[in-house]
Design an enzyme around this catalytic site. Structure first.
Site, PDB file in Angstrom:
ATOM      1  N   LYS A   1      -8.709   6.052 -18.517  1.00  0.00           N
ATOM      2  CA  LYS A   1      -9.075   6.512 -19.854  1.00  0.00           C
ATOM      3  C   LYS A   1      -7.900   6.370 -20.829  1.00  0.00           C
ATOM      4  O   LYS A   1      -7.440   5.276 -21.048  1.00  0.00           O
ATOM      5  CB  LYS A   1      -9.603   7.943 -19.753  1.00  0.00           C
ATOM      6  CG  LYS A   1     -10.628   8.136 -18.619  1.00  0.00           C
ATOM      7  CD  LYS A   1     -11.866   7.265 -18.831  1.00  0.00           C
ATOM      8  CE  LYS A   1     -12.989   7.509 -17.864  1.00  0.00           C
ATOM      9  NZ  LYS A   1     -12.854   7.053 -16.515  1.00  0.00           N
TER      10      LYS A   1
ATOM     11  N   TYR B   1     -16.691  16.169 -14.803  1.00  0.00           N
ATOM     12  CA  TYR B   1     -17.218  14.804 -14.725  1.00  0.00           C
ATOM     13  C   TYR B   1     -18.256  14.715 -13.592  1.00  0.00           C
ATOM     14  O   TYR B   1     -18.033  15.260 -12.494  1.00  0.00           O
ATOM     15  CB  TYR B   1     -16.054  13.827 -14.490  1.00  0.00           C
ATOM     16  CG  TYR B   1     -16.508  12.442 -14.118  1.00  0.00           C
ATOM     17  CD1 TYR B   1     -17.401  11.745 -14.929  1.00  0.00           C
ATOM     18  CD2 TYR B   1     -16.068  11.835 -12.947  1.00  0.00           C
ATOM     19  CE1 TYR B   1     -17.835  10.473 -14.577  1.00  0.00           C
ATOM     20  CE2 TYR B   1     -16.491  10.559 -12.598  1.00  0.00           C
ATOM     21  CZ  TYR B   1     -17.383   9.888 -13.421  1.00  0.00           C
ATOM     22  OH  TYR B   1     -17.824   8.646 -13.078  1.00  0.00           O
TER      23      TYR B   1
ATOM     24  N   ASP C   1      -7.573  18.694 -14.123  1.00  0.00           N
ATOM     25  CA  ASP C   1      -7.908  17.326 -14.505  1.00  0.00           C
ATOM     26  C   ASP C   1      -7.624  17.211 -16.003  1.00  0.00           C
ATOM     27  O   ASP C   1      -8.346  17.773 -16.828  1.00  0.00           O
ATOM     28  CB  ASP C   1      -9.383  17.037 -14.188  1.00  0.00           C
ATOM     29  CG  ASP C   1      -9.780  15.594 -14.506  1.00  0.00           C
ATOM     30  OD1 ASP C   1      -9.143  14.995 -15.385  1.00  0.00           O
ATOM     31  OD2 ASP C   1     -10.730  15.086 -13.884  1.00  0.00           O
TER      32      ASP C   1
ATOM     33  N   ARG D   1       0.847  -1.200   0.000  1.00  0.00           N
ATOM     34  CA  ARG D   1       0.000   0.000   0.000  1.00  0.00           C
ATOM     35  C   ARG D   1       0.879   1.245   0.000  1.00  0.00           C
ATOM     36  O   ARG D   1       0.613   2.239  -0.670  1.00  0.00           O
ATOM     37  CB  ARG D   1      -0.961   0.018   1.212  1.00  0.00           C
ATOM     38  CG  ARG D   1      -1.645   1.369   1.379  1.00  0.00           C
ATOM     39  CD  ARG D   1      -2.824   1.397   2.345  1.00  0.00           C
ATOM     40  NE  ARG D   1      -2.691   0.542   3.495  1.00  0.00           N
ATOM     41  CZ  ARG D   1      -1.903   0.797   4.549  1.00  0.00           C
ATOM     42  NH1 ARG D   1      -1.170   1.893   4.599  1.00  0.00           N
ATOM     43  NH2 ARG D   1      -1.855  -0.046   5.563  1.00  0.00           N
TER      44      ARG D   1
HETATM   45  O1  P1T Z   1     -13.624   6.592 -13.101  1.00  0.00           O
HETATM   46  P1  P1T Z   1     -12.408   7.099 -12.379  1.00  0.00           P
HETATM   47  O2  P1T Z   1     -11.152   6.432 -12.796  1.00  0.00           O
HETATM   48  O3  P1T Z   1     -12.592   7.166 -10.897  1.00  0.00           O
HETATM   49  O4  P1T Z   1     -12.176   8.620 -12.870  1.00  0.00           O
HETATM   50  C1  P1T Z   1     -13.089   9.649 -12.604  1.00  0.00           C
HETATM   51  C2  P1T Z   1     -12.978  10.717 -13.648  1.00  0.00           C
HETATM   52  C3  P1T Z   1     -12.232  11.856 -13.381  1.00  0.00           C
HETATM   53  N1  P1T Z   1     -12.088  12.843 -14.285  1.00  0.00           N
HETATM   54  C4  P1T Z   1     -12.665  12.759 -15.498  1.00  0.00           C
HETATM   55  C5  P1T Z   1     -12.496  13.887 -16.470  1.00  0.00           C
HETATM   56  C6  P1T Z   1     -13.412  11.638 -15.844  1.00  0.00           C
HETATM   57  O5  P1T Z   1     -13.951  11.581 -17.066  1.00  0.00           O
HETATM   58  C7  P1T Z   1     -13.583  10.581 -14.906  1.00  0.00           C
HETATM   59  C8  P1T Z   1     -14.396   9.384 -15.211  1.00  0.00           C
HETATM   60  N2  P1T Z   1     -15.261   9.535 -16.286  1.00  0.00           N
HETATM   61  C9  P1T Z   1     -16.140   8.598 -16.763  1.00  0.00           C
HETATM   62  C10 P1T Z   1     -16.282   7.387 -16.242  1.00  0.00           C
HETATM   63  C11 P1T Z   1     -16.956   9.024 -17.924  1.00  0.00           C
HETATM   64  O6  P1T Z   1     -17.549   8.161 -18.606  1.00  0.00           O
HETATM   65  O7  P1T Z   1     -16.995  10.227 -18.190  1.00  0.00           O
END
Ligand code: P1T
Length: 394
Positions: free
Chosen positions: A203, A106, A178, A53
């Protein structure tokens, strides 16, 4: 940045940074150190790792490579993008603080700030970041940070990174970007003065829709200690296999992004000339109100397109259901094309009136354009638009 990487190009850094052949075995690819713990020679005496961790060599390779790709000093990886966001928030803010956040982010980011962090005693204002004067007016004595996405999710609005970082600096605020939609291949916020970059590595960085993860990249040492402490204390860290999959994906980021951008540009142009499309939102199109800003701060325009289908919700549903290569699913940034409906899916946790005010209408459909052959993608979009058009005419 690692000194040996300084003079190398992006695609080379992605493949070589922190990924030297294994000293002990010669393994060319960074091993998956699938272990929870590490032997100690004497109590407290170890080779740099004591518990997975807190740290793991596979994760260290990913963290170092990401930092180099963003041009930052430190990388920290998390179990998800939201894990990165919550850890950052717990580490840097306390009840009574005020955060300025972009109004088009998001849905999960909005949900965390609005439904989790606000009750915790932190003030959040979601505001349009395009106008610097509005942002300036929103700054209060207890404001601690400006949080932005660009391009935004799902409306693909742009924020002037350089201007926002300068404003934050002027008022002694932490600037957080972000960078998920752009990826470091298209946009590097640290060089414009941003303090902290956040990623959902789920992503484009992972790139194959097979691993959830998140990351923070820091410009310098300022927040390193407090963030490392909270990364370990809160425990939202990725396991070794997740780190390895993400690192594997990262190696091909440059070639994938080129293909995403080329395909998205071709599709955006095609859809813009289609009679059954009301509006195409893509930063690469001259019709995008911030096309010039995109040219200035991005190397290319990305793989995301938002489109308003003529005929409302029913026509949009028909369009999405008729697509054969674009899978109806949340998420983005993988090699395969996806389609989703922000109002009903990714941004459903935002109140309907807030959504409507932002322009997340019922006919808004978001495409994550993959790297399949463009001729097949175009044909797929064309046939689905025909079906939606037939319905719209009834
Ligand atoms: O899903 P996660 O890995 O926890 O990430 C969150 C997140 C943060 N910032 C942006 C710009 C994002 O698009 C996302 C996650 N977005 C999706 C799951 C979506 O379909 O837009």
């Amino acid at each position: 940045m690692d000194k040996t990487m300084r003079d190398l190009q992006f695609a080379t850094v992605a493949i070589h940074s922190h990924q030297e052949p294994d000293e002990k075995t010669g393994a060319v690819i960074t091993p998956i150190y699938q272990t929870t713990t590490f032997a100690q020679e004497d109590a407290g005496k170890h080779k740099g790792y004591d518990y997975s961790r807190s740290g793991n060599p596979t994760r260290t390779a990913l963290e170092g490579c990401l930092a180099d790709l963003e041009g930052g000093e430190h990388g920290l990886c998390f179990a998800s993008g939201l894990g990165a966001l919550t850890t950052l928030s717990m580490a840097l803010f306390k009840p009574g603080d005020h955060i300025i956040c972009g109004d088009d982010v998001y849905g999960g980011t909005y949900r965390f700030f609005d439904k989790v962090f606000r009750p915790f005693g932190v003030e959040i204002d979601f505001i349009e970041l395009a106008d610097l004067q509005t942002v300036r007016q929103a700054i209060k004595p207890n404001t601690k940070a400006i949080f932005l996405e660009t391009p935004t999710n799902p409306l693909l609005k742009l924020v002037d990174i350089e201007a926002m970082a300068a404003l934050a600096k002027e008022h002694n605020l932490i600037s957080i970007l972000d960078n998920t939609f752009a990826s470091p291949y298209l946009q590097q916020g640290l060089k414009y003065g941003i303090d902290i970059i956040l990623h959902s590595t789920t992503k484009y960085i992972g790139g194959h829709s097979d691993v959830v993860g998140g990351a923070l990249v820091l410009r310098d040492d300022t927040y390193r200690q407090v963030l490392r402490f909270h990364q370990n204390s809160l425990g939202a860290t990725p396991d070794p296999f997740a780190s390895w999959l993400t690192l594997r994906g990262l190696k091909t980021l440059a070639v994938r992004m080129k293909a995403h951008c080329a395909n998205a540009m071709a599709l955006a142009e095609f859809m813009e000339s289609h009679p059954n499309v009301e509006q195409v939102v893509y930063p690469g199109l001259p019709s995008h109100p911030q096309h010039q800003l995109a040219r200035k701060q991005m190397n290319d325009f990305g793989g995301m397109i938002s489109v308003r289908i003529r005929g409302g919700l029913d026509a949009s549903r028909t369009f999405m259901k008729s697509l054969k290569l674009f899978t109806l699913a949340e998420s983005l940034g993988g090699i395969e094309s996806l389609v989703e409906h922000p109002a009903l899916m990714t941004h459903a946790s935002i109140e309907p009136e807030v959504r409507a005010g932002l322009g997340i209408t019922d006919n808004l459909v978001r495409l994550s354009v993959g790297i399949e052959d463009i001729r097949d993608l175009k044909a797929d979009i064309a046939q689905a638009l025909e079906k939606a058009a037939a319905l719209a005419k009834v």
